[in-house]
Each structure stands twice: as C-alpha cells, then as structure tokens.
Scaffold this motif. Structure first.
Motif: not given
Lengths: 172, 172
Positions: B4-8, B12-13, B34-43, B49-58
């Motif tokens: 997975k990390a390889e894929e990311f 990212k490149e 980008l990271e949150v998006f890559l880490r999440t497999e659903e639609h 996405l905003y909700r998840i992202v703001r957990n990492e960085d408000p």
DNA sequence: TTGATTGCAAAGCATTTGCATGCTA
DNA sequence: TAGCATGCAAATGCTTTGCAATCAA
C-alpha cells in the motif's frame, strides 16, 4: 397528427385517473403544463418547460411547473433524466420504449439508443451479485458525428479554436 | 500494507509532477487531503473527505477540499462519480480498473462491477451513430442482496414497514 | 365548506467565487 | 518578491418549502 391527438387523449386520461386516485384536484395550470409537455418531444428541464408554458398562460408559476413535473413522473407519464449538467430533465415515459443516451459534450446533442443485448447483460450482472435491479441509467459521453466533422474543418481553418462545452463536468 | 505504502508513493509522485507541470504549489493542505483520500477506499463526497481531513488538521477549509479534489481529478488520481443523490463523489482512478456501479436504494450500498461485453457493445452502439465516445457511466439501481433478505424478514414481522430510501430520486 | 393548489418569497443544498491575507518557489 | 493558495463569507444555480390567498370538489 390525428394519431398524436389520440395519444394525448390516452395520456390525459392517465393523468386524470392518477389525480383522482390520489385525491388531488384538476386545475387549469396542471392541464396547461401537461399539454405543453406532451406536445414537446425533447428533453426538457423544468426551466425550459416553464418558459414555454408561460407563453400560453403567464399566470403559471415556476414552482407549479416543478410540482407538476413530479406529478407527471408519479403518474408514469414522465421520466427524470440526468444528462450531467446538474439539472434534471424530463422525457416522455408512457408508451415510449426504454432507452439510453449518448450526449455530445460539444453541442449538447442527445442521441437515444437501445440495445437488448446490453439490457440482458446488465440483468445477468445484477443476478450475479444477488442484486434486484429496478432501473438503470447508461450515458455515453463523447463527440457526435456533426461536431467531429466541424472539429476537423475548424482545425484546418483555426488550429487553436476552443470547443464550446455544454456539459461541464466529468460524469462518473 | 507495505505494498500500500508503495502505491501511495507512486500516486504522490504523480501528484507532485502534475503540480510542477502546471506551475502550482505544494502545500501542507494539499498533502493532507491527498493522503486522506489515498487512505480511504470508499466513494467519498467532498463533505465526507472534509470531515476526515479536519481531524488530522483543523486548519483545512471546506473550499480547499473542493479545490483539491478537482486537482486530484485533473492529475488522474481521482474520478468524479454521480451516484444519484445530487452530490458528487470521488473514487480512486489511478491503477484502478474502469468499472460501473450498482446502487442499493435502501441502504445506499455501492457495488462495483465490470463487464467487457457491455463495454464492447457500447462501443459498437456508438460507432453505429458515428459517435466518438470519451467516457460513459452505467448505474443500476435496485435492492441489494442484504436488503432483499431484510425486507422478507421484516415483512413477516411488520407488514407495513417503510424502507429507508437513501438515494432519493429516480435516476434517468 | 374544506382541504388541495397556487405563487410568491424565503430557505436549502452543494458548489463556486471574490478577496484580503498567508506562503511557496 | 511575485503570484499561487487559503479560508472566510458571500454568491450562485437549481430545487424545495412556508404561507396566505385562491379555487376545485
């Protein structure tokens, strides 16, 4: 044309029946909107229909058109279609074969098509997943015959010419 | 997971490359999104996405998420999907096979599927009309296996139970 | 008469845009 | 330093809703 009138009669009956069954009321506005809708063969947005209707009767409001299109859909006379530009279009449903759409992203032309094979493959696919399909929607986006030709003509005349995009977003 | 990390890394490149090619700038917000998006497999919708992202960085704004999802789409990492409820969802695009969707109108579950035969028939159809397809979208709405089962169970328990509809409108 | 219907204006929703401020290259 | 990026608030575009007045049954 005489045959058309017959068709309208049948559709009007269906509408009245639906209205009565649901305990609703027959009004001039609904009648006008239904007639204009039946008379128009293209894919109409609520806005489109509203513009035509207000020529016949300026006393009809935007809101009523929205509400009546919902009603027509419930009655089985209309069908909602999303062409991909964000608004909702309506097309005839009663006595019209099911079909899918090709949408030209340059001029906005909509081509209707039908493929029995595609239908069957879809059902087979659904069954594979234990999924019970109720309806489906297949849209093919691309460039229509005409625009393909125009593009070539333009290319030789003005190489940098920009296409006019009507369907603004990628459709997933 | 190591894979997975390889894929990311690869994705990212691609993103950085796209940013540089377009004369844009690398920012913390874009990286987080980008990271949150890559880490999440659903639609994901922009809101999701905003909700998840703001957990990492408000300090990330709604607007930036919208703008970055557009960017990811341009870079070929994401793909816009319309499931039929009015909002736009995003799914992974890079290194992901093209596929279509079945959407359960009761629980909202989305099943991805692919049929080579359907693809080929679509192309054949397009050709018949001189239409040059760029992409397409096939959605099958219906009831998924699980809900079909639940429905039956409920029916015997409480015959009048109403289904919970998540996809609110008929999709044309 | 009674309750459905209408049309206006206002509200809703998802998304986009204007703009002053902040940051990357 | 130049100009892209950000985030807030305001604007947008389509659609729905609240509500008082109107009208069909």
């Amino acid at each position: 044309m005489a045959q058309k009138a017959e068709e309208f009669k049948k559709e009007k009956e269906i509408f009245l029946e639906h209205i009565q069954k649901s305990g609703l009321r027959r009004t001039a506005q609904r009648e006008t909107i239904l007639e204009v809708f039946l008379r128009t063969e293209e894919h109409l947005s609520s806005e489109d229909l509203y513009r035509i209707v207000r020529n016949e009767d300026p006393n009809v409001g935007q809101t009523t058109v929205y509400r009546t299109l919902k009603l027509l859909t419930e009655a089985g006379l209309a069908r909602e279609v999303r062409l991909g530009d964000g608004r909702t279009y309506y097309e005839h449903h009663f006595d019209h074969e099911h079909h899918d759409h090709m949408i030209c992203t340059e001029c906005g032309e909509v081509i209707e098509f039908f493929s029995q094979e595609i239908e069957e493959l879809q059902d087979a696919m659904a069954e594979k997943f234990g999924f019970k399909p109720t309806h489906h929607s297949l849209r093919i986006l691309g460039i229509c015959k005409n625009c393909k030709k125009k593009e070539k003509d333009l290319q030789s005349a003005a190489p940098g010419a920009q296409p006019r995009i009507r369907v603004k977003t990628t459709i997933g």
